[in-house]
Design a protein around this motif. Structure first.
Motif, PDB file in Angstrom:
ATOM      1  N   GLY A 225      -5.795  -7.501   3.951  1.00 20.79           N
ATOM      2  CA  GLY A 225      -5.531  -6.831   2.497  1.00 20.79           C
ATOM      3  C   GLY A 225      -6.211  -5.405   2.689  1.00 20.79           C
ATOM      4  N   CYS A 226      -5.769  -4.362   1.747  1.00 22.48           N
ATOM      5  CA  CYS A 226      -6.198  -3.202   2.185  1.00 22.48           C
ATOM      6  C   CYS A 226      -7.700  -3.083   1.644  1.00 22.48           C
ATOM      7  N   ALA A 227      -8.039  -3.468   0.576  1.00 21.34           N
ATOM      8  CA  ALA A 227      -9.132  -3.527  -0.313  1.00 21.34           C
ATOM      9  C   ALA A 227     -10.391  -4.296   0.646  1.00 21.34           C
TER      10      ALA A 227
ATOM     11  N   PHE B  81      -8.466   7.412  -3.126  1.00 22.86           N
ATOM     12  CA  PHE B  81      -7.062   6.781  -3.165  1.00 22.86           C
ATOM     13  C   PHE B  81      -6.436   6.657  -1.806  1.00 22.86           C
ATOM     14  N   ALA B  82      -6.002   5.556  -1.433  1.00 24.19           N
ATOM     15  CA  ALA B  82      -5.166   5.410  -0.479  1.00 24.19           C
ATOM     16  C   ALA B  82      -3.786   5.079  -0.765  1.00 24.19           C
ATOM     17  N   PRO B  83      -2.825   6.153  -0.885  1.00 26.11           N
ATOM     18  CA  PRO B  83      -1.469   5.684  -1.427  1.00 26.11           C
ATOM     19  C   PRO B  83      -0.518   4.739  -0.570  1.00 26.11           C
TER      20      PRO B  83
ATOM     21  N   PHE C 185      -9.177   2.526  -4.406  1.00 23.96           N
ATOM     22  CA  PHE C 185      -7.998   1.841  -4.717  1.00 23.96           C
ATOM     23  C   PHE C 185      -6.834   2.381  -3.617  1.00 23.96           C
ATOM     24  N   CYS C 186      -5.656   1.356  -4.045  1.00 25.76           N
ATOM     25  CA  CYS C 186      -4.652   1.533  -3.092  1.00 25.76           C
ATOM     26  C   CYS C 186      -3.364   1.722  -3.556  1.00 25.76           C
TER      27      CYS C 186
END
Length: 311
Positions: A39-41, A168-170, A133-134
């Motif tokens: 998971g990204c976070a 922010f990591a889109p 946040f992603c």
């Protein structure tokens, strides 16, 4: 030192190692299968935990076999469960890793992609200096709630003269995020962290330099564009300067899962430790180069410490 909040998913990564993705109608045998926390976070926040920097992983954990798996793994790592949502099952991500290191994701979203502002009532934002946040969460069902929460949080902090940096990591779904939501995010002036394919595709440009200029015109803040083995391209808002930062180490990629998350987390860690953006990204390149040489989305504490000792 104040803490960084990581808003986003913690999920079960089901890793499938294969030779090549089969064409439609064909079969392919799995060489190896494993399950780990991803998971990204979670991936990005792991770097701050390993650096022993203050942070809070703001991931909801659902029910079901994957929710129980995540709860147990967080307990083993001594990471508090932010909130439990037993009414919703946790999802998972099937990470298909080809022999050449390329990865393809098939995600089943669940509780880990939900969001409720009430979960943050006990968070002391006076003690917060950053929020990650992603884009995957923004694209999902509660994306509007996340953006509204960020808008209100920054507005409240402006009244108290506190400063919270947004990161922010889109991600690869940047072109699928609602354009109005994306515009609202850009208006919050986050530091953008994305890879070259995402940057070029979104800006419809042919060079990372032009892509960074275009993105800066939207956010008016620093831009970091990772480029795999080539390193990263950065535009520093404070210095008004763009720099290509190469990788120190040339490695053979085995699995690129989590490389971008690790890079972003290491960049945030560097900034918290007082490094410049360029120095933070240079160090992030080292950790991201290491993570692609192994299977899995995070470095073990032993591997991380071994690298950190050389820096």
């Amino acid at each position: 030192m104040k803490q960084t909040l990581f808003i986003g998913s913690t999920c079960a990564d089901i890793i499938l190692n294969i030779n090549n993705l089969p064409a439609p109608g064909q079969d392919e045998n799995i060489i190896e299968q494993s399950m780990s926390v991803g998971g990204c976070a979670f991936n990005a926040s792991t770097v701050l935990r390993q650096f022993k920097l203050p942070y809070k992983l703001c991931s909801p954990v659902g029910s079901g076999i994957y929710g129980n798996f995540i709860e147990q793994k967080l307990k083993e790592l001594e990471i508090p469960v932010f909130v439990r949502t037993p009414e919703i099952e946790n999802g998972c991500c099937y990470c298909i890793i080809e022999k050449n290191g390329r990865r393809t994701f098939l995600s089943k979203h669940g509780a880990e992609y939900r969001f409720d502002p009430s979960w943050f009532l006990n968070v002391d934002f006076v003690n917060v200096d950053g929020i990650y946040f992603c884009g995957l969460e923004i694209e999902d069902v509660d994306g509007k709630k996340i953006v509204s929460f960020l808008e209100k949080t920054l507005k409240d902090q402006n009244k108290t003269h506190s400063n919270i940096n947004l990161f922010f990591a889109p991600g690869p779904r940047i072109n699928s995020i609602d354009k109005r939501l994306l515009s609202n995010i850009f208006n919050l002036e986050p530091v953008l962290h994305l890879n070259d394919e995402e940057a070029l595709s979104f800006t419809k440009t042919k060079s990372v330099h032009t892509a960074a200029e275009t993105l800066f015109s939207f956010t008016h803040n620093s831009i970091v564009i990772t480029q795999g083995k080539e390193g990263a391209f950065c535009y520093d808002k404070a210095l008004k300067k763009a720099v290509q930062i190469p990788c120190r180490n040339k490695v053979n990629a085995v699995d690129t899962t989590g490389a971008g998350d690790c890079h972003c987390g290491a960049m945030i860690a560097g900034l918290k430790q007082g490094l410049s953006l360029f120095d933070s990204v240079e160090r992030a390149n080292v950790f991201a180069s290491a993570i692609v040489t192994q299977s899995g989305s995070t470095l073990s504490d032993t591997h991380f410490n071994r690298i950190a000792e050389t820096l």
